[in-house]
Design an enzyme around this catalytic site. Structure first.
Site, short mmCIF file in Angstrom:
data_model
loop_
_atom_site.label_atom_id
_atom_site.label_comp_id
_atom_site.label_asym_id
_atom_site.label_seq_id
_atom_site.Cartn_x
_atom_site.Cartn_y
_atom_site.Cartn_z
N CYS A 63 24.66 16.46 -5.59
CA CYS A 63 24.95 17.48 -6.60
C CYS A 63 26.28 17.20 -7.27
O CYS A 63 27.25 16.80 -6.61
CB CYS A 63 24.98 18.86 -5.94
SG CYS A 63 25.28 20.22 -7.10
N CYS A 67 31.35 22.72 -4.98
CA CYS A 67 31.40 23.89 -4.10
C CYS A 67 31.81 23.42 -2.69
O CYS A 67 31.09 22.65 -2.05
CB CYS A 67 30.05 24.58 -4.04
SG CYS A 67 29.38 25.02 -5.67
N CYS A 70 29.50 23.34 0.58
CA CYS A 70 28.15 22.77 0.49
C CYS A 70 28.11 21.31 0.92
O CYS A 70 28.89 20.48 0.44
CB CYS A 70 27.62 22.93 -0.92
SG CYS A 70 25.90 22.37 -1.10
N CYS A 107 10.93 30.10 -0.95
CA CYS A 107 12.07 29.86 -1.83
C CYS A 107 12.15 28.38 -2.17
O CYS A 107 12.38 27.55 -1.29
CB CYS A 107 13.37 30.32 -1.15
SG CYS A 107 13.34 32.05 -0.65
N CYS A 140 10.27 32.45 -4.96
CA CYS A 140 11.62 32.60 -5.47
C CYS A 140 12.14 31.20 -5.80
O CYS A 140 11.92 30.26 -5.03
CB CYS A 140 12.50 33.27 -4.41
SG CYS A 140 14.22 33.52 -4.92
N CYS A 200 17.84 37.92 -7.02
CA CYS A 200 18.23 37.69 -5.64
C CYS A 200 19.63 37.09 -5.66
O CYS A 200 19.84 36.01 -6.22
CB CYS A 200 17.25 36.73 -4.96
SG CYS A 200 17.72 36.18 -3.31
N ARG A 270 18.92 40.12 3.55
CA ARG A 270 18.31 39.00 4.26
C ARG A 270 19.34 38.26 5.10
O ARG A 270 20.36 37.80 4.61
CB ARG A 270 17.66 38.04 3.27
CG ARG A 270 16.87 36.91 3.93
CD ARG A 270 16.30 35.97 2.89
NE ARG A 270 15.62 36.71 1.85
CZ ARG A 270 15.81 36.50 0.54
NH1 ARG A 270 16.67 35.58 0.14
NH2 ARG A 270 15.17 37.22 -0.34
#
Length: 351
Positions: A63, A67, A70, A107, A140, A200, A270
């Site tokens: 990616c 972040c 991550c 998801c 999702c 979400c 969740r």
């Protein structure tokens, strides 16, 4: 009396005051009293049902965003699975296994800043492949920052929800990510909502946030009015800037979950990434606060076996929510197990 008042007002969908919220996070009230009060709210709206969700990581690693929590981030040296888009058939088969194991929501996640048009076309194909085989399942999608028109294409293909976490407070956000902003995340959630996707959006805790940060984030999330709020606890992968952070305790996690139930009484709260390693033996107590969990593995780390999750739910006196049931009302580094099964491998998931 204060906790009873908090629960009564939450059942009326009234949020805690800042002082009350900070007290929940502190040791001012006994932990079991806090859990009991928030648990009353959870039972009011969701009874003893637990909704099972599962993650299918369609594209893993590499990616361009930074972040710091991550394992897929720019510059990460975490020894995770890295692969490009897996095929629609593999995605549909993974969804089949998860639904057979009790999952109600699938998801679909892909790493990256945000999807291009070709990426959206790929995801549309995978959504349609799942819906052809499992028309009742909720899908999702989580693809990062959206551009105009993309949410509409996903909804038209059959996606039910879009997931994009705020992660931490606006004040704290620049400390964990520099390649996009808190405002970018807010905008993506709003775009998804505007196009009819169920919003979400949740958080990650254990990144050095203060109690004030936690309350600030809860307030901002409540303003967005999401339908589901994932609560993640940092999985401190080696090879990331937060690889050495083990500041959470089971009791801290439970207080955070209780606070989020007071803020989101009638919303799907969740229990998500990191629950196994941070809640440990208190996972079943967390079911009295959260009404949903992820079943099986996460994006790049392994969760506990689905059989163990289902047994935990039954042992705690809860039942798995069925496809036909309506959901919403009218700390140790050696415990991080890198995912080596499921999507992108030749091995089945542990759902």
């Amino acid at each position: 009396m204060i906790l009873n008042s908090l629960a009564d007002r939450a059942i009326r969908r009234e949020a805690p005051s800042r002082a009350e919220a900070l007290a929940v996070l502190s040791d001012e009230h006994d932990l079991l009293d806090v859990v009991a009060a928030a648990g009353r709210v959870r039972r009011h709206y969701f009874g003893h049902r637990v909704k099972l969700n599962t993650i299918i990581n369609m594209k893993s690693g590499l990616c361009p965003e930074d972040c710091s929590y991550c394992s897929q981030r720019l510059g990460s040296s975490s020894d995770i699975l890295k692969y490009s888009w897996i095929g629609a058939e593999e995605v549909a088969e993974a969804a089949d296994r998860a639904v057979e194991a009790g999952a109600k929501r699938v998801c679909l996640v892909a790493s990256g800043r945000g999807p291009g048009d070709r990426d959206i076309a790929r995801v549309v194909e995978r959504v349609e492949a799942i819906k052809d085989r499992r028309p009742q399942v909720e899908i999702c999608v989580c693809l990062g920052l959206l551009r105009d028109g993309q949410a509409a294409r996903l909804r038209e293909a059959g996606a039910y929800a879009y997931s994009h976490n705020l992660n931490t407070s606006e004040e704290n956000y620049g400390r964990i990510c520099t390649t996009h902003t808190f405002a970018d995340r807010i905008e993506t959630v709003r775009q998804a909502m505007a196009e009819g996707l169920s919003p979400c959006s949740g958080a990650i805790f254990g990144m050095g946030e203060s109690d004030e940060d936690i309350v600030d984030l809860a307030v901002r999330l409540r303003e967005l009015d999401p339908d589901s709020v994932p609560v993640n606890f940092l999985i401190p992968f080696e090879g990331t800037p937060m690889g050495g952070r083990w500041e959470l305790t089971p009791t801290r996690c439970l207080r955070i979950l209780a606070l989020f139930r007071f803020f989101f009484p009638d919303v799907e709260v969740r229990l998500a990434g990191g629950r196994e390693i941070h809640l440990r033996g208190l996972q079943s107590l967390a079911l009295h606060l959260a009404n949903a969990i992820f079943l099986g593995d996460y994006l790049t780390s392994e969760g506990q076996p689905g059989e163990d999750d289902r047994q935990m739910i039954a042992d705690a006196g809860f039942t798995v929510e069925g496809l036909d049931e309506q959901t919403l009302p009218a700390a140790r580094h050696d415990l991080v197990a890198l995912r080596r099964r499921g999507a992108g491998t030749d091995l089945p998931s542990n759902a």
